[in-house]
Design an enzyme around this catalytic site. Structure first.
Site, short mmCIF file in Angstrom:
data_model
loop_
_atom_site.label_atom_id
_atom_site.label_comp_id
_atom_site.label_asym_id
_atom_site.label_seq_id
_atom_site.Cartn_x
_atom_site.Cartn_y
_atom_site.Cartn_z
N GLU A 23 -23.86 32.40 38.40
CA GLU A 23 -23.66 31.71 37.13
C GLU A 23 -24.19 32.49 35.93
O GLU A 23 -23.83 32.20 34.79
CB GLU A 23 -24.33 30.33 37.17
CG GLU A 23 -23.67 29.33 38.11
CD GLU A 23 -22.33 28.83 37.58
OE1 GLU A 23 -21.98 29.14 36.43
OE2 GLU A 23 -21.63 28.13 38.34
N GLU A 71 -30.78 34.29 60.42
CA GLU A 71 -32.05 34.10 59.72
C GLU A 71 -33.26 34.54 60.56
O GLU A 71 -34.36 34.64 60.04
CB GLU A 71 -32.23 32.64 59.31
CG GLU A 71 -32.46 31.68 60.46
CD GLU A 71 -32.73 30.27 59.96
OE1 GLU A 71 -33.79 29.73 60.32
OE2 GLU A 71 -31.91 29.72 59.22
#
Length: 273
Positions: free
Chosen positions: A81, A112
């Protein structure tokens, strides 16, 4: 130090499957109301990390977010953004997720758990002492993130973290830890809920404060935003009208001529066109 995973603690509610839709929504909302208050308690930690990040960015550095699952996706969301909102390069704020870009949409099993891949992913961007790396992990126990920060520390790179447990392994590794303790989730262990909301709020604060400090906002306006759709063109036109007290038609012409709100305003003030 004692480490208790409050993000995995039993929900304050039980018998969820027996609740009406109304009660489910009401109870989720009740829990969500506690999140901003938890963030407020962490403001000094957020300020410390943001301050050092601003300093690095002003000196040519970059901000990296690194995480897995929901945490990784939230970092990528915030990073993505920044260019349209503030007109900065896509290389200034970078989000990385365990498992690579495919993990943005679909979980990559065991990604992960890697103790090496996080650092390898950062090295792909030629990470250096000029940069800041923020690890995001609700639990504070994600190996991909912890070991990435450990390697950053070993290479004199500033590290921060956003987690929702106190005294976690991730917090102990980060030079500038942020711990927003939101307590048990409505659905036990579902840290995409309150923990995810807390992480999103903190990310909003860090990136927005950094961009304001970098001069990407004037007054309260996004003068460097990218004009990528009609809504933003309309918003930009209104900014120019309000700032210069000219007609919408003239403002629109200025905006199309100069390509940004900032340049339109600056050129009009200097040259009248």
């Amino acid at each position: 130090m004692d480490f208790i995973k409050t993000t995995e603690s039993d929900s304050n509610y039980d018998g969820l499957e027996q609740m009406s839709v109304k009660d489910i929504l009401k109870n989720i909302n009740t829990e969500d109301k506690s999140v901003p208050l938890a963030v407020e308690k962490s403001l000094p930690q957020i300020e410390a990390l943001t301050t050092v990040t601003v300093e690095k960015l002003k000196n040519g550095g970059r901000l990296f977010y690194i995480g897995a699952g929901t945490s990784g996706r939230l970092g990528i969301l915030d990073a993505s953004e920044c260019p349209p909102t503030f007109g900065v390069s896509h290389d200034l704020v970078i989000g990385l997720i365990a498992g690579g870009d495919s993990a943005i949409r679909k979980a990559v099993e065991f990604a992960e758990d890697s103790t090496t891949q996080g650092w390898e992913d950062l090295k792909d961007y030629h990470i250096s002492e000029k940069d800041v790396v923020v690890g995001i992990a609700a639990s504070g126990t994600t190996p991909y993130v912890i070991h990435a920060l450990k390697n950053c520390n070993d290479n004199n790179i500033i590290t921060g973290c956003i987690t929702c447990n106190t005294n976690s392994p991730l917090s102990r590794e980060a030079q500038f830890p942020i711990e927003v303790v939101v307590g048990p989730e409505f659905v036990t262990g579902s840290s995409r809920m309150k923990a995810g909301t807390a992480q999103k709020l903190v990310l909003n604060m860090i990136s927005t404060a950094c961009m304001i400090q970098l001069g990407k906002v004037e007054g309260n306006k996004m003068v460097d935003m990218q004009l990528s759709n009609d809504k933003l063109v309309g918003r930009g036109t209104k900014m120019i009208v309000d700032t210069l007290n000219i007609s919408p038609k003239q403002a629109s012409e200025l905006l199309h001529k100069h390509g940004s709100v900032r340049l339109a305003i600056e050129n009009y003030k200097q040259n009248g066109n």
